[in-house]
Design an enzyme around this catalytic site. Structure first.
Site, short mmCIF file in Angstrom:
data_model
loop_
_atom_site.label_atom_id
_atom_site.label_comp_id
_atom_site.label_asym_id
_atom_site.label_seq_id
_atom_site.Cartn_x
_atom_site.Cartn_y
_atom_site.Cartn_z
N GLU A 205 -9.25 4.24 -2.04
CA GLU A 205 -8.05 3.94 -2.92
C GLU A 205 -8.35 3.28 -4.03
O GLU A 205 -9.26 2.44 -4.20
CB GLU A 205 -6.95 3.11 -2.16
N THR B 238 -4.60 6.80 -0.13
CA THR B 238 -5.84 7.37 0.01
C THR B 238 -5.82 8.47 -1.06
O THR B 238 -4.98 9.44 -1.27
CB THR B 238 -5.95 7.91 1.49
N ARG C 212 1.43 17.59 12.24
CA ARG C 212 2.66 18.27 12.34
C ARG C 212 2.64 19.89 11.89
O ARG C 212 3.37 20.68 12.01
CB ARG C 212 3.85 17.74 11.39
N THR D 75 -8.83 -5.44 4.00
CA THR D 75 -8.59 -4.54 2.81
C THR D 75 -9.59 -4.97 1.79
O THR D 75 -9.72 -6.15 1.47
CB THR D 75 -7.33 -4.44 2.08
N ASP E 101 0.85 -1.29 -0.17
CA ASP E 101 -0.06 -0.12 0.28
C ASP E 101 0.86 1.27 -0.20
O ASP E 101 1.92 1.49 0.60
CB ASP E 101 -0.99 -0.01 1.29
N TYR F 112 2.89 3.29 14.98
CA TYR F 112 3.59 3.43 13.67
C TYR F 112 4.91 3.81 13.44
O TYR F 112 5.62 3.77 12.45
CB TYR F 112 2.77 4.26 12.70
N GLU G 290 -10.18 3.97 3.88
CA GLU G 290 -9.39 5.07 3.01
C GLU G 290 -9.76 4.48 1.45
O GLU G 290 -9.93 3.40 1.30
CB GLU G 290 -8.02 4.46 3.06
N LYS H 62 -3.65 -1.79 9.92
CA LYS H 62 -3.90 -1.76 8.46
C LYS H 62 -4.31 -3.38 8.24
O LYS H 62 -4.49 -3.77 7.07
CB LYS H 62 -2.88 -1.44 7.53
N ARG I 31 -7.23 4.35 13.38
CA ARG I 31 -6.28 5.37 13.47
C ARG I 31 -5.71 5.43 14.82
O ARG I 31 -4.63 5.84 15.03
CB ARG I 31 -6.91 6.58 13.40
N GLU J 257 -9.82 12.68 7.60
CA GLU J 257 -9.82 13.94 7.08
C GLU J 257 -10.92 15.02 7.08
O GLU J 257 -11.04 15.98 7.43
CB GLU J 257 -9.03 14.06 5.59
N ASP K 64 -8.85 0.63 2.22
CA ASP K 64 -7.87 0.15 3.08
C ASP K 64 -8.48 0.59 4.61
O ASP K 64 -7.87 1.89 5.05
CB ASP K 64 -6.62 0.84 2.90
N GLN L 71 -2.82 2.73 14.96
CA GLN L 71 -1.83 3.02 13.93
C GLN L 71 -0.98 4.17 14.59
O GLN L 71 0.21 4.46 14.56
CB GLN L 71 -2.63 3.86 12.76
N HIS M 78 -4.05 13.99 0.33
CA HIS M 78 -4.27 13.46 1.63
C HIS M 78 -2.88 13.42 2.61
O HIS M 78 -3.05 13.66 3.71
CB HIS M 78 -4.35 11.78 1.28
MN MN Z 1 -3.73 3.14 2.73
#
Ligand code: MN
Length: 413
Positions: free
Chosen positions: A193, A339, A134, A247, A118, A234, A191, A243, A227, A353, A223, A230, A125
């Site tokens: 995709e 995404t 950030r 899927t 992926d 991550y 997600e 993840k 969150r 988002e 996907d 993750q 995104h």
């Molecule tokens: Mn993805």
């Protein structure tokens, strides 16, 4: 120019997702066993039982991997043959007995996924997510404009549309918590995709042009992403259990041949790419995409609308990059695009988002609100390439969220 039309009445080009210009490949079961099929109008053509012109051994197993392995010349021959059989009335009597009403079949995995990677190749995104975590100044990681970033996923996680998705348990730790807890994900997300299916193997590095030739077709891909799991797991090696729950892919492989009229270039480069990633021509496709969310048994709301053309990197670039280390690719390799979000709020391809990390919950038509998915929610991705007088549909990519399982004793205190 007159548009080619099928003698299958329900396949009239401007009135259905599966006209003769599409001819996507799937696997179906009408109650008498799983077989390879081709969608035409409201029917599935039982392709293994007609005079398809290829070696019958390619249709022996209910999966398209053997046809893929036969290579681009065989792909072109099959498509040309199907086009003749389904448009020339001279073949109607021989072919019609092998049309199975789509309403009476179950669609299964169209191919065996050998590997799954992926990517994170949508500019909007990556910018949105980076801004949330950030700030807008440092939204894109320093490597983002040079590398199609990806991670190796699990082929075993890939399921076909209609398969229920059980809310995962996992390690989570909130910002104010000292230690992690094991809990059902409270921030389970989708997600939007596209998945590119690799139809030819490679050894060693391949060019972007060669990579494009290796791609057999495309599916819609969701996907599913936890969150909260993750966020804790991550760093430093990327997503893992967040993840791996599932899927979901759409049931029909829309071939690259069917998508040829819809090719569009990737956007202007904000930083020049290294030569091995430069594209010799347009490698993206203009495919209109939408996401629908329906609370259990209730009316759906379209929560996002965008296009595959919004990607920054094409699947061919991702595939070329994937081989740059010498990594071998296999028939049946699946590449998730990353995404797909558009530039506007209406085009965001994840709830993360759309609801801005839970700060701006969405209001659905039912009056309910959502920051993340709730049990019973049914998520559907749809995709259509709109041609001149016809459209190429992908078939729904759907999954309903089931509640988390009850934990076994050994996992509880
Ligand atoms: Mn993805």
């Amino acid at each position: 120019m007159t548009l080619n039309q099928s003698w299958v009445e329900s396949a009239q080009a401007n009135a259905c997702d599966f006209p003769i210009q599409n001819l996507p490949y799937g696997v179906f079961d009408d109650g008498t066993g799983a077989r390879m099929g081709v969608a035409i109008g409201h029917f599935v053509l039982d392709v293994g039982r007609i005079d398809h012109g290829l070696d019958p051994v390619l249709f022996a197993e209910p999966a398209w991997n053997a046809v893929m392995a036969a290579g681009p010349e065989a792909w072109a021959r099959l498509r040309a043959r199907l086009t003749t059989l389904l448009s020339d009335r001279a073949h109607r009597a021989a072919v019609e007995p092998h049309l199975v009403p789509m309403s009476g079949v179950r669609l299964l995995m169209p191919f065996e996924v050998t590997e799954y990677t992926d990517f994170y190749a949508g500019r909007h995104h990556a910018f949105n997510v980076g801004t949330m975590f950030r700030g807008a100044e440092n939204a894109l990681p320093p490597n983002w404009l040079s590398i199609p970033i990806g991670y190796n996923g699990r082929a075993s996680s890939v399921v076909v549309s209609g398969t229920p998705v059980t809310r995962p348990w996992g390690q989570v730790k909130g910002p104010d918590e000292a230690l992690p807890r094991f809990a059902p994900s409270a921030r389970f997300d989708l997600e939007l995709e596209m998945g590119a299916i690799v139809g030819q193997p490679s050894r060693g590095m391949v060019s972007v042009a060669k990579a494009d030739e290796m791609i057999f077709g495309y599916v819609l891909l969701n996907d599913w992403s936890a969150r909260d799991i993750q966020a804790w797991e991550y760093q430093p090696l990327g997503p893992f259990q967040a993840k791996a729950t599932a899927t979901t892919i759409s049931p029909w492989i829309v071939t690259k041949a069917a998508l040829e009229p819809f090719r569009v270039p990737t956007p202007d480069r904000e930083r020049p790419l290294l030569p091995y990633l430069r594209e010799p021509g347009p490698m993206l496709y203009d495919i209109g995409l939408e996401v629908a969310l329906a609370p259990d048994g209730k009316e759906e709301t379209i929560i996002s609308r965008t296009s595959y053309r919004e990607m920054y990197y094409s699947a061919a670039q991702q595939l070329a990059h994937h081989t740059s280390s010498g990594c071998s690719m296999r028939v049946g390799d699946l590449l998730g695009s990353g995404t797909i979000s558009g530039p506007d709020k209406e085009g965001r391809g994840s709830l993360l988002e759309l609801g801005w990390g839970g700060k701006e919950p969405l209001t659905l038509k039912t009056g309910e609100t959502r920051s993340f998915l709730q049990d019973g929610d049914r998520l559907t991705l749809r995709g259509v390439a709109q041609g001149n007088g016809y459209r190429i549909g992908f078939g729904d990519c759907t999954g309903q969220i089931l509640p988390a399982i009850e934990l076994p004793d050994w996992a509880m205190e």
